[in-house]
Scaffold this motif. Sequence first.
Motif, short mmCIF file in Angstrom:
data_model
loop_
_atom_site.label_atom_id
_atom_site.label_comp_id
_atom_site.label_asym_id
_atom_site.label_seq_id
_atom_site.Cartn_x
_atom_site.Cartn_y
_atom_site.Cartn_z
N ALA A 91 36.60 40.75 45.62
CA ALA A 91 36.98 39.49 46.26
C ALA A 91 38.13 38.82 45.51
N VAL A 92 38.05 38.80 44.18
CA VAL A 92 39.12 38.17 43.39
C VAL A 92 40.42 38.92 43.56
N SER A 93 40.35 40.25 43.59
CA SER A 93 41.57 41.04 43.76
C SER A 93 42.22 40.78 45.11
N LEU A 94 41.44 40.75 46.18
CA LEU A 94 41.99 40.47 47.51
C LEU A 94 42.53 39.05 47.59
N LEU A 95 41.85 38.11 46.97
CA LEU A 95 42.30 36.73 47.00
C LEU A 95 43.62 36.57 46.24
#
Length: 818
Positions: free
Chosen positions: A341-345
């Motif tokens: 999630a952090v990477s996509l965000l």
Amino acid sequence: MSTSQPPFAGFDAVRQSGPDSGNENRAPEPPASLAIWVRDLALGARFAAGGGREGWARTGLTAIGVGLGVALLLLAAAVPAMMTTRDDKSLARSTNSGGYLARPTDSTLLVADAGTTYHDKDITGVLVHPEGPKTEPPPGVGELPPAGHMLVSPALKRLLASSPLLRERIPYPIDGTIGQAGLLGPAELYFYAGSDKLTAYDANYQNGNADRLAGFGYQGPSEAMGPTFDLLLIIVVIVLLLPVAVFIGTAVRLGGERRDRRLAALRLVGADIRTTRRIAAGEALFGALLGLLLGVAFFLIGRQLAAHITLQGISAFPSDLTPQLALTVLVTLAVPVSAVAVSLLRLRGTVIEPLGVVRQVLGRRRRLWWRLLIPAVGLALLAPLFGTVNGTGDINTYQIATGTVLLLVGVTAVLPWVVESFVGRLRGGPVAWQLATRRLQLNSSASARMVSGVTVAVAGAIALQMLFAGVEGDFSAGTGADPARAQAIVGASASNGRQTQDHLRRIAATKGIQAAYGYASGGATQADASTRQDVSTDAYLPLVVGDCPTLRQLANLTSCAAGSVFLVPPDSGQGDERILKTYASPGARIDLNAPVGDTYTGKPELWTVPAHTPTVTGRISPSGSHEWGLFATPQALDAGLLNAPGSQIMVSLDPKQPDALEYLRNTAEEFGVAAYVRDVRTTKVKASYAQLRRGLFAGAVLTMALIGGSLLVTMLEQLRDRRRLLAVLVAFGTRRSALAWSVLWQTAIPVVLGLLLACVGGVGLGAALLAMVGRRFQADWSVVAAMSATGAGVVFAVTLLSLPPLWRLMRPDGLRTE
């Protein structure tokens, strides 16, 4: 270009609207299937694992950062089970009495407290005497020790071997050690000693020195702490664990610049935007999974070392540190999901082109409104609870936790905007300053993320300290004691009042004692008490027999000499003053054989109060008590006539003798089973509250260690990303010292801004918490400064540790490329 022509490879998803995009008539792409997601995630994992030495270094740093956070989360997940185990063990060996037992049986036993303190280390001791062959031993003990012998914990055995002064106090021969089942932790100091000098208390719990038990393990009523304590517990957990979550989120974003360049290369060979984002998520997922494994390894290693670590008197056996299954599954799932999630965000604000990467932040300033919305929502959740956390009712745990988390997360959300706005206005200055500010102007996100965990930790610590200070009065009370007059109190029972003088002489002769004031305490009743069927307890008159220096510690005396007698009225709510005006008035006769209960026993021991006995006001004793009744010197009233007297001795210690209190305890040990020594303190704190504060300190130490380790990993990764740039600057003649100072300034600016924001957020959260418990706003600015200094100290210490790697990265071989 005609809009019907297909775009170049790699540009198919860069722009989704606009007259020149060429995509306005294109139907939206369907969501990727599970197989495509698995394929792209696996490809990203291959890139993370197959990037050569550089790739493995980057992945390794990410894994270490994540692993440190996971290890602490697993430790937190193990704490509830550890506390439950400790409570079960404490209950199983409890010597609380379930009620008075008049007669012995073949399974009862006598127990008495033999605990002591040595150099601020609490030692728990139990004197035992089985009254029958069927007496069950406590957990961890195969057989109760015989009289004059003892069983000790391994830690106490080591302490006794190295401390002759303590060995003198606990002289019993050691027959064996207590097993793990009978100890709360490997560092606990505990012993069972057999004694044939124990006698059971009577029905009035007098005329004895020991309790008769049916067996170990009675559970008494628990101490009710109330909703305020529950609020403290919730905030402690959030303050300790939220920085861990922030650091895990930071760790999965390590190596972002190099990863973006690889993604640009993938775009060049035909990958679209969504594919590159899934591949980037696969790289982050691989690092997170590797970090998860490292975290488990760190936790297992740390668990084995736990037996050798004691924080604030808390230790644990490795087997007791077993994370709860539900919490372990939650951590195991949350870490990789959060990494994806952090990477996509992160990539949502980045445009990846075939020939490079463009971050939207360079062309558009960060928006502030949604960042302020986060703490505003948190405050809105807490506002309805203002003034409701009191009494004995329940509290809304989830509402409090959610509101507190949002307020603290809001601090980290505002931090990047504050850093960007501040550094955007900086101009000029020395070379090192310009290098630092220009770097922050180009990309302030990395520096803001690096100090975000520190900001959360400091803000939470400030709020927590404000809450602790505000509610401390609920869990502590002033004793009224005066440590300037006496530093220790010795209490002992006596077969007759003359023993008090003997106790006083022996204490006065003890090494390290400056002065000692002792008195014998007893009681009297009305002269005709022996003729009454029932004796009212309201007719009890306290008696104090001591020399003039001692009596001056208890009453305001204008004159005192051998043979003096005084009447001291009780303090408000302490006793019935009418007793002094009726049967205890000057010239009246009183009976020194005061019964312990309502039934008179024995023979009367009549004594006449001198006709000219003055009435004087009482004085708070050094121990904080207010004695009242009839005060007499030994020449006026023979202390040997008192019924069931007790000795109270107030001791002033020599500050030049560090072991004076230990010598005093050794002397008092000779006074019998019921003797005790306690140091004089101005406040008394509830045990559960004190335990929570000790746990907070232990957790804070671990959290700060994680902060330091994670910051060091983050800084090393940032320096590796800039290795070629640093080498180029050195090759063009930039001084190494200028580069070192630039790194320091790059850290200092976000740290100062983050700590200022932490002070504002922490004080705001603290004010909200105080409003919830109905306390007025109060902030100890010295504590705020200390917390800020601690956070700054950790960051700057990590910065100094990063200078040696920085020096190596500035070598000419940093110009090499592949």
